[in-house]
Scaffold this motif. Structure first.
Motif, short mmCIF file in Angstrom:
data_model
loop_
_atom_site.label_atom_id
_atom_site.label_comp_id
_atom_site.label_asym_id
_atom_site.label_seq_id
_atom_site.Cartn_x
_atom_site.Cartn_y
_atom_site.Cartn_z
N PHE A 1 -34.43 52.52 -14.89
CA PHE A 1 -34.74 52.18 -16.27
C PHE A 1 -33.47 51.84 -17.06
O PHE A 1 -33.48 50.94 -17.91
N ALA A 2 -32.38 52.54 -16.78
CA ALA A 2 -31.11 52.23 -17.46
C ALA A 2 -30.63 50.83 -17.07
O ALA A 2 -30.14 50.07 -17.91
N ALA A 3 -30.75 50.48 -15.78
CA ALA A 3 -30.37 49.14 -15.34
C ALA A 3 -31.24 48.08 -16.00
O ALA A 3 -30.76 47.01 -16.40
N SER A 4 -32.53 48.38 -16.11
CA SER A 4 -33.45 47.45 -16.77
C SER A 4 -33.07 47.24 -18.22
O SER A 4 -32.99 46.10 -18.70
N ALA A 5 -32.80 48.32 -18.94
CA ALA A 5 -32.42 48.22 -20.36
C ALA A 5 -31.12 47.43 -20.51
O ALA A 5 -30.98 46.62 -21.45
N ALA A 6 -30.17 47.65 -19.61
CA ALA A 6 -28.90 46.93 -19.69
C ALA A 6 -29.11 45.43 -19.48
O ALA A 6 -28.48 44.61 -20.16
N PHE A 7 -29.98 45.08 -18.56
CA PHE A 7 -30.23 43.66 -18.33
C PHE A 7 -30.87 43.01 -19.56
O PHE A 7 -30.43 41.95 -20.01
N PHE A 8 -31.90 43.64 -20.10
CA PHE A 8 -32.60 43.02 -21.23
C PHE A 8 -31.76 43.00 -22.50
O PHE A 8 -32.05 42.22 -23.42
N ALA A 9 -30.72 43.83 -22.56
CA ALA A 9 -29.81 43.81 -23.71
C ALA A 9 -28.80 42.67 -23.64
O ALA A 9 -28.10 42.41 -24.61
N LEU A 10 -28.74 41.98 -22.51
CA LEU A 10 -27.80 40.87 -22.37
C LEU A 10 -28.19 39.72 -23.29
O LEU A 10 -29.38 39.55 -23.63
N PRO A 11 -27.23 38.88 -23.69
CA PRO A 11 -27.55 37.71 -24.50
C PRO A 11 -28.53 36.79 -23.76
O PRO A 11 -28.52 36.71 -22.53
N ALA A 12 -29.36 36.09 -24.52
CA ALA A 12 -30.38 35.23 -23.92
C ALA A 12 -29.77 34.17 -23.01
O ALA A 12 -30.35 33.83 -21.97
N ASP A 13 -28.59 33.63 -23.37
CA ASP A 13 -28.01 32.59 -22.54
C ASP A 13 -27.58 33.12 -21.18
O ASP A 13 -27.59 32.39 -20.17
N VAL A 14 -27.20 34.42 -21.13
CA VAL A 14 -26.84 35.03 -19.85
C VAL A 14 -28.11 35.24 -19.01
O VAL A 14 -28.15 34.92 -17.81
N LYS A 15 -29.16 35.76 -19.63
CA LYS A 15 -30.41 35.97 -18.89
C LYS A 15 -31.00 34.65 -18.42
O LYS A 15 -31.61 34.58 -17.34
N ARG A 16 -30.78 33.61 -19.22
CA ARG A 16 -31.35 32.31 -18.87
C ARG A 16 -30.76 31.75 -17.57
O ARG A 16 -31.40 30.95 -16.89
N ARG A 17 -29.57 32.20 -17.20
CA ARG A 17 -29.00 31.78 -15.92
C ARG A 17 -29.81 32.30 -14.74
O ARG A 17 -29.72 31.79 -13.62
N CYS A 18 -30.60 33.35 -15.00
CA CYS A 18 -31.45 33.94 -13.96
C CYS A 18 -32.91 33.54 -14.17
O CYS A 18 -33.82 34.22 -13.69
N ALA A 19 -33.16 32.46 -14.89
CA ALA A 19 -34.52 32.09 -15.27
C ALA A 19 -35.41 31.84 -14.06
O ALA A 19 -34.99 31.22 -13.07
N MET A 20 -36.62 32.34 -14.15
CA MET A 20 -37.60 32.19 -13.09
C MET A 20 -38.00 30.73 -12.91
O MET A 20 -38.32 30.05 -13.88
N GLU A 21 -37.96 30.26 -11.67
CA GLU A 21 -38.40 28.90 -11.39
C GLU A 21 -39.92 28.84 -11.39
O GLU A 21 -40.59 29.80 -10.99
N PRO A 22 -40.50 27.74 -11.86
CA PRO A 22 -41.97 27.62 -11.86
C PRO A 22 -42.56 27.85 -10.48
O PRO A 22 -42.02 27.38 -9.47
N GLY A 23 -43.65 28.61 -10.44
CA GLY A 23 -44.34 28.86 -9.18
C GLY A 23 -43.76 29.95 -8.32
O GLY A 23 -44.18 30.14 -7.18
N THR A 24 -42.79 30.70 -8.85
CA THR A 24 -42.17 31.78 -8.07
C THR A 24 -42.34 33.11 -8.80
O THR A 24 -42.77 33.17 -9.94
N ASN A 25 -41.96 34.17 -8.09
CA ASN A 25 -41.95 35.51 -8.68
C ASN A 25 -40.56 36.09 -8.56
O ASN A 25 -40.36 37.18 -8.05
N ALA A 26 -39.55 35.35 -9.02
CA ALA A 26 -38.18 35.83 -8.95
C ALA A 26 -37.43 35.36 -10.18
O ALA A 26 -37.51 34.19 -10.56
N GLY A 27 -36.72 36.29 -10.83
CA GLY A 27 -35.92 35.94 -11.98
C GLY A 27 -36.52 36.38 -13.30
O GLY A 27 -37.49 37.15 -13.36
#
Length: 343
Positions: free
Chosen positions: A84-110
């Protein structure tokens, strides 16, 4: 279980109706809350020594309401807290950082952001999430400089979740007349077609008064695509509700306790098909907080035991047409993420 190479797949035709989607499209109403159903708690301590007893308890709970909670599963509070701590740390990242891990259409990753649109309600869930699906993670990890230890923590947690899920599924396999390790073989973490997913979830703070009653959902009514879901909740962060089949017509929703000492489990659509509906995959949702509820952000973590892509899901009595797990997940994702914004 039968597995096939790509040139021998027998997928369901793309034009064939998927009954799960028809059912889901009728479940968008507010309905009524009821407390007349119990969410059973089952202790897995000394699992092998108590296998017959535990298997009976799991079967009774699963065939009744499709939801139950397990304790004594071997995942420590410290391990869960770290995830849960790792999850909270990830979601606290800036949107542009998270966007580098954006889920590709039709997949379940990212990472995705307000992009899951349930067929039941037709509007995006008020959440963001991050999916870990082992064979599809290249380029989907934040760097250590952004989220130190994130990768190692969630990979370890995902592995432990699989162990628990396979233990539970082995009991269902035996009751269904299958070999004990049937589902373990169908969910091979070393397979390039592995589809099981760990999903970190962050539901946004809720408005005190929704702009229009019934149009704000943390997660609209749905069934899960998989064989078995393990859900980890934080104490007091409620909102999860289940609507068993017997209550579906009236849409009577039973609250599922949010407790940190137990894993909430539910049967998914794949297992419902494999069992000819003996094990029901029931509708559930995460409602918007009411006047007396906590309106703050909500965290949860879900593990979805989804059979590997080349595994054929066959209904023994023919209630459902055979379909590969890969084609099944493909169709369900397409119905849930079509043309939705990613933030």
């Amino acid at each position: 279980m039968r597995q096939h190479t790509d040139d021998t797949l027998r997928p369901e035709p793309a034009t064939a109706p998927m009954v799960e989607l028809d059912r889901e499209s009728a479940m968008g109403g507010l309905g009524e809350e009821t407390a007349r159903r119990d969410i059973r708690r089952i202790d897995l301590t000394d699992f092998e020594a108590r296998r017959a007893e535990i298997g009976e308890q799991l079967w009774e709970a699963a065939t009744d309401i499709g939801f139950f909670q397990i304790t004594g599963h071997g995942i420590t509070p410290e391990e869960t807290d770290a995830a849960f701590a790792a999850s909270a740390a990830f979601f606290a990242l800036p949107a542009d950082v998270k966007r580098r891990c954006a889920m590709e259409p039709g997949t379940n990753a990212g990472w995705e952001h307000r992009s899951q649109v349930r067929p039941s309600v037709g509007i995006p869930d008020e959440k963001e999430s991050y999916q870990l699906t082992r064979p599809r993670m290249e380029g989907m990890w934040p760097g250590d400089e952004e989220a130190r230890g994130f990768r190692e923590t969630v990979l370890g947690f995902e592995s432990h979740c699989r162990e628990v899920a396979m233990r539970v599924l082995s009991c269902f396999a035996e009751r269904l007349g299958m070999e004990r390790d049937f589902f373990a073989r169908a969910h091979d973490p070393n397979s390039p077609g592995h589809q099981s997913t760990l999903r970190l979830l962050h539901y946004f703070e809720a408005p005190r008064v929704p702009a229009e009653a019934g149009v704000w959902w943390r997660a609209g009514a749905h069934t899960d695509f998989d064989c078995l879901t393990l859900l980890f909740q934080r104490e007091g962060q409620g909102g999860l509700q289940v609507c068993p089949g017997a209550e579906r017509e009236a849409q009577e929703w039973t609250p599922v306790p949010a407790t940190a000492d137990a894993i909430t489990c539910n049967i998914g659509d794949m297992l419902m098909r494999w069992s000819d509906d003996r094990l029901p995959s029931n509708f559930h949702r995460v409602k918007a907080p009411g006047p007396g509820d906590d309106h703050g952000a909500r965290q949860s973590i879900a593990y979805f035991a989804q059979a590997d892509r080349d595994v054929l899901i066959e209904s023994p009595q023919g209630l459902y047409p055979p379909i590969t797990a890969g084609e099944y997940i493909k169709q369900r994702i397409a119905a849930n993420f079509a043309d939705a914004p990613r933030g």
